[in-house]
Design an enzyme around this catalytic site. Sequence first.
Site, PDB file in Angstrom:
ATOM      1  N   SER A 163       0.831  -1.199   0.000  1.00 32.00           N
ATOM      2  CA  SER A 163       0.000   0.000   0.000  1.00 32.00           C
ATOM      3  C   SER A 163       0.872   1.258   0.000  1.00 32.00           C
ATOM      4  CB  SER A 163      -0.942  -0.049   1.203  1.00 32.00           C
ATOM      5  OG  SER A 163      -1.916   0.952   1.124  1.00 32.00           O
ATOM      6  N   HIS A 368      -7.391  -5.591  -0.590  1.00 30.39           N
ATOM      7  CA  HIS A 368      -6.193  -4.804  -0.293  1.00 30.39           C
ATOM      8  C   HIS A 368      -5.467  -5.273   0.967  1.00 30.39           C
ATOM      9  CE1 HIS A 368      -3.678  -1.307  -0.958  1.00 30.39           C
ATOM     10  NE2 HIS A 368      -3.860  -0.906   0.290  1.00 30.39           N
TER      11      HIS A 368
END
Length: 393
Positions: A163, A368
């Site tokens: 990320s 994610h």
Amino acid sequence: MKRVIICASILVGVLGLASAARPISDCGDRILDDGYPMERHKVETEDNYILTMHRIPYSPKTGNTGKRPVAFLMHGMLSSSSDWVLMGPKKSLAYILSDAGYDVWMGNARGNTYSKAHKYWPTFWQIFWNFSWNEIGMYDVPAMIDYTLKITGEKQVQYVGHSQGTTVYLVMMSERPAYNDKIKSAHLLGPAAYMGNMKSPLTRAFAPILGQPNAIVELCGSMEFMPSNKFKQDMGIAQCQATSPYAEMCANEVFLIGGYDSEQLDYELLEHIKATSPAGASVNQNLHFCQEHNSGKFRKFDYSVIRNPYEYGSMYPPEYKLKNAKAPVLLYYGANDWMCDLSDVRKLRDQLPNMALDYLVPFPKWAHLDFIWGTEAKKYVYDEIVKQMSIYK
């Protein structure tokens, strides 16, 4: 009456932590508890922030065999080095890499639980929080890599970021391309650069207001965002135990951020997540991502058309120079990632000059946060990372 019952049940849960085994909040203590050697290292950046890194120098399975290749892991926003060890031995990437023969170093960005220090500024001064992920890429990551290479005597590291850990890598390469020579390979998990098509409802809801320069942004930008303390941790742990009536609510909090994937979330892990996350950040980091969503570009922080000429010499912030990222880049991404949409990742892919791997995780619901907390992360992602890293070892 209902509110009283809910508050009472949470209080009972918090008090119950005194008799139950509380999840370990500190990354270093967790590593030692898992039976691995651990070292804490502090490094000062060019702009005087003091950061803490955690190191696993070798695996108890291999013993101290001497010099080992270095793996450097960088966390995402509101996260810390804890995320790389949270699922425990045989499941967490840090332990898997250690068992595979790597000297594992885990960085912590300015402003998180382990890096809330500055040579001159206390954290209650607003100037301490006057940074976004641009400064983390410009100063923190280079300082930690330099320190790691100095201590180990190695010339290069294998980089793994998740990320925001991918964002700051690309910032570093754009603005300080000499660091290409210090990277054997860069493994970017859930790469966050272009954000125009993100599906996360939280970011999409706030981006129209917070993703552009205005009085609210100017007033609140340089402030601490979602800090951690023991009271908040205890409350989260009590609410998010697998047997808690609020466990589903805790799970939905995870899903709202990164995408819904109940198959990859172990509810027993929720209280451990709450013991370590959120780890804190600057409001500006979140605002910068909101700006990326609004603009559809990967560019520096937008201060406004009034201040930008002073900061950049132009009315609008300059875009980062992805052509400078010349070390081998390996992208790992999921089809159900609400933060990093497939189209945005592939836009990034097409602009990188040295793409070594384009890896769509072969699990249709991969989200994610599955990259760090997914029950099958080893099967679908980590084994592939170890395999690819061995090519550059």
